[in-house]
Design a protein around this motif. Structure first.
Motif, PDB file in Angstrom:
ATOM      1  N   VAL A 171       0.836  -1.199   0.000  1.00 35.02           N
ATOM      2  CA  VAL A 171       0.000   0.000   0.000  1.00 35.02           C
ATOM      3  C   VAL A 171       0.873   1.252   0.000  1.00 35.02           C
ATOM      4  O   VAL A 171       0.625   2.212  -0.737  1.00 35.02           O
ATOM      5  N   TYR A 172       1.927   1.248   0.822  1.00 37.88           N
ATOM      6  CA  TYR A 172       2.799   2.421   0.877  1.00 37.88           C
ATOM      7  C   TYR A 172       3.543   2.625  -0.441  1.00 37.88           C
ATOM      8  O   TYR A 172       3.700   3.763  -0.907  1.00 37.88           O
ATOM      9  N   ALA A 173       3.996   1.513  -1.054  1.00 37.68           N
ATOM     10  CA  ALA A 173       4.686   1.635  -2.342  1.00 37.68           C
ATOM     11  C   ALA A 173       3.758   2.240  -3.397  1.00 37.68           C
ATOM     12  O   ALA A 173       4.172   3.062  -4.220  1.00 37.68           O
ATOM     13  N   PHE A 174       2.482   1.835  -3.366  1.00 44.72           N
ATOM     14  CA  PHE A 174       1.474   2.391  -4.274  1.00 44.72           C
ATOM     15  C   PHE A 174       1.311   3.887  -4.029  1.00 44.72           C
ATOM     16  O   PHE A 174       1.350   4.702  -4.967  1.00 44.72           O
ATOM     17  N   PHE A 175       1.142   4.263  -2.759  1.00 46.70           N
ATOM     18  CA  PHE A 175       0.973   5.673  -2.418  1.00 46.70           C
ATOM     19  C   PHE A 175       2.206   6.474  -2.813  1.00 46.70           C
ATOM     20  O   PHE A 175       2.093   7.562  -3.393  1.00 46.70           O
ATOM     21  N   ARG A 176       3.401   5.958  -2.491  1.00 50.31           N
ATOM     22  CA  ARG A 176       4.646   6.686  -2.780  1.00 50.31           C
ATOM     23  C   ARG A 176       4.803   6.925  -4.279  1.00 50.31           C
ATOM     24  O   ARG A 176       5.194   8.017  -4.708  1.00 50.31           O
ATOM     25  N   ARG A 177       4.484   5.913  -5.080  1.00 50.00           N
ATOM     26  CA  ARG A 177       4.601   6.047  -6.530  1.00 50.00           C
ATOM     27  C   ARG A 177       3.630   7.101  -7.055  1.00 50.00           C
ATOM     28  O   ARG A 177       4.001   7.949  -7.875  1.00 50.00           O
ATOM     29  N   TRP A 178       2.404   7.061  -6.585  1.00 48.92           N
ATOM     30  CA  TRP A 178       1.413   8.048  -7.023  1.00 48.92           C
ATOM     31  C   TRP A 178       1.776   9.445  -6.542  1.00 48.92           C
ATOM     32  O   TRP A 178       1.591  10.424  -7.254  1.00 48.92           O
TER      33      TRP A 178
ATOM     34  N   ASP B 191       4.842  10.681  -5.876  1.00 48.16           N
ATOM     35  CA  ASP B 191       6.026  11.209  -6.547  1.00 48.16           C
ATOM     36  C   ASP B 191       5.776  11.524  -8.016  1.00 48.16           C
ATOM     37  O   ASP B 191       6.465  12.363  -8.592  1.00 48.16           O
ATOM     38  N   ARG B 192       4.801  10.858  -8.628  1.00 49.35           N
ATOM     39  CA  ARG B 192       4.506  11.106 -10.047  1.00 49.35           C
ATOM     40  C   ARG B 192       3.341  12.066 -10.249  1.00 49.35           C
ATOM     41  O   ARG B 192       2.907  12.280 -11.384  1.00 49.35           O
ATOM     42  N   GLY B 193       2.841  12.630  -9.174  1.00 45.54           N
ATOM     43  CA  GLY B 193       1.752  13.591  -9.282  1.00 45.54           C
ATOM     44  C   GLY B 193       0.409  12.972  -9.616  1.00 45.54           C
ATOM     45  O   GLY B 193      -0.537  13.686  -9.998  1.00 45.54           O
ATOM     46  N   LEU B 194       0.280  11.645  -9.455  1.00 49.76           N
ATOM     47  CA  LEU B 194      -0.963  10.974  -9.832  1.00 49.76           C
ATOM     48  C   LEU B 194      -2.082  11.198  -8.819  1.00 49.76           C
ATOM     49  O   LEU B 194      -3.261  11.130  -9.174  1.00 49.76           O
ATOM     50  N   VAL B 195      -1.712  11.448  -7.557  1.00 47.50           N
ATOM     51  CA  VAL B 195      -2.739  11.724  -6.553  1.00 47.50           C
ATOM     52  C   VAL B 195      -3.502  12.983  -6.934  1.00 47.50           C
ATOM     53  O   VAL B 195      -4.737  13.005  -6.948  1.00 47.50           O
ATOM     54  N   ARG B 196      -2.758  14.031  -7.269  1.00 49.69           N
ATOM     55  CA  ARG B 196      -3.424  15.279  -7.662  1.00 49.69           C
ATOM     56  C   ARG B 196      -4.162  15.121  -8.985  1.00 49.69           C
ATOM     57  O   ARG B 196      -5.258  15.670  -9.155  1.00 49.69           O
ATOM     58  N   GLU B 197      -3.592  14.363  -9.919  1.00 46.97           N
ATOM     59  CA  GLU B 197      -4.262  14.150 -11.208  1.00 46.97           C
ATOM     60  C   GLU B 197      -5.631  13.495 -10.999  1.00 46.97           C
ATOM     61  O   GLU B 197      -6.627  13.919 -11.591  1.00 46.97           O
TER      62      GLU B 197
ATOM     63  N   ALA C 295      -0.250  15.331  -0.368  1.00 49.20           N
ATOM     64  CA  ALA C 295      -0.951  14.239  -1.056  1.00 49.20           C
ATOM     65  C   ALA C 295      -2.110  13.721  -0.223  1.00 49.20           C
ATOM     66  O   ALA C 295      -3.174  13.379  -0.755  1.00 49.20           O
ATOM     67  N   MET C 296      -1.943  13.659   1.094  1.00 53.00           N
ATOM     68  CA  MET C 296      -3.014  13.180   1.964  1.00 53.00           C
ATOM     69  C   MET C 296      -4.236  14.099   1.897  1.00 53.00           C
ATOM     70  O   MET C 296      -5.378  13.650   1.991  1.00 53.00           O
TER      71      MET C 296
END
Length: 246
Positions: free
Chosen positions: A44-51, A53-59, A224-225
């Motif tokens: 789960v953390y690896a998923f969150f970290r990847r999103w 760092d790549r700006g996918l959370v905001r996207e 991101a949170m």
């Protein structure tokens, strides 16, 4: 996550590179499991970290916001907003380099600088140490928001954003910064025009146990949170049955 919420979320999620033939290792868990279930914490953390760092959370958040705005009868692209800040206490894991003391509110922690649209939906957030000045942070945040939202022409703010910032916004971003001041003869709590809109977002953040205090070591994680929390709130709104239906 309910079935109705998943129906809303699924088409708005960014598509992993490996599914588009761009290489990379396939993910061990599907997105719904990551967002709504309890896979191993390191996955789960690896998923969150990847999103993160790549700006996918905001996207993802921005796509959901566009759906909410259109569902409310507005254009997906906002033309006006409100800026404000909120100081929150920081947990012990937050290092001295990213925390400070807000002397006015006597808060030892971090400060969330946000811009919302006229519906109270998040347009941009920047997290700093709590002792950071609102005007200094606004120079950076408003530049980011203006670049991301090209139709934005007007932003309301309180008296803490006066001074050269007004001229700077107009000259650099063609953005009118309108100050909504509290009258000297006002006593006690008074709801001020436009400024109450951003307070709704702050109230939502403080109702989230994860966000009532800043627990993130990294500033980028803290930001991101906030995007995740607002995306979840909007998803529930989109999945809610319309009034009048059985």
């Amino acid at each position: 996550m309910t079935d109705a919420e998943w129906v809303v979320v699924r088409p708005l999620l960014p598509v992993p590179g490996w599914m588009q033939g761009q290489g990379g290792q396939p993910e061990a868990y599907c997105h719904r499991a990551m967002l709504a279930d309890f896979p191993p914490w390191d996955r789960v953390y690896a998923f969150f970290r990847r999103w993160r760092d790549r700006g996918l959370v905001r996207e993802f958040h921005d796509r959901v916001r566009g759906q909410v705005r259109e569902g409310a009868g507005h254009d997906a692209l906002p033309t006006a907003g409100v800026i404000d800040s909120q100081s929150v206490k920081a947990d012990a894991v937050v290092g001295a380099g990213t925390r400070g003391i807000d002397g006015g509110k006597l808060v030892n922690g971090r400060k969330r600088h946000v811009v919302v649209d006229t519906l109270g939906l998040l347009l941009g957030v920047m997290v700093t140490a709590a002792d950071a000045g609102d005007r200094a942070a606004a120079h950076i945040l408003l530049e980011q928001v203006a670049a991301a939202h090209h139709r934005l022409a007007l932003v309301w703010a309180d008296g803490g954003y006066t001074g050269s910032l007004i001229e700077h916004c107009l000259a650099a971003f063609a953005l009118v910064l309108a100050i909504v001041k509290r009258s000297d003869n006002m006593k006690g709590f008074v709801v001020l025009p436009k400024r109450w809109i951003v307070e709704r977002l702050f109230a939502h953040l403080m109702r989230s146990r994860r966000l009532a205090r800043d627990f993130e070591r990294r500033i980028t994680s803290a930001e991101a949170m906030i995007y995740w929390s607002m995306a979840a709130l909007m998803t529930r709104r989109l999945a809610r049955p319309h009034r009048g239906r059985g």
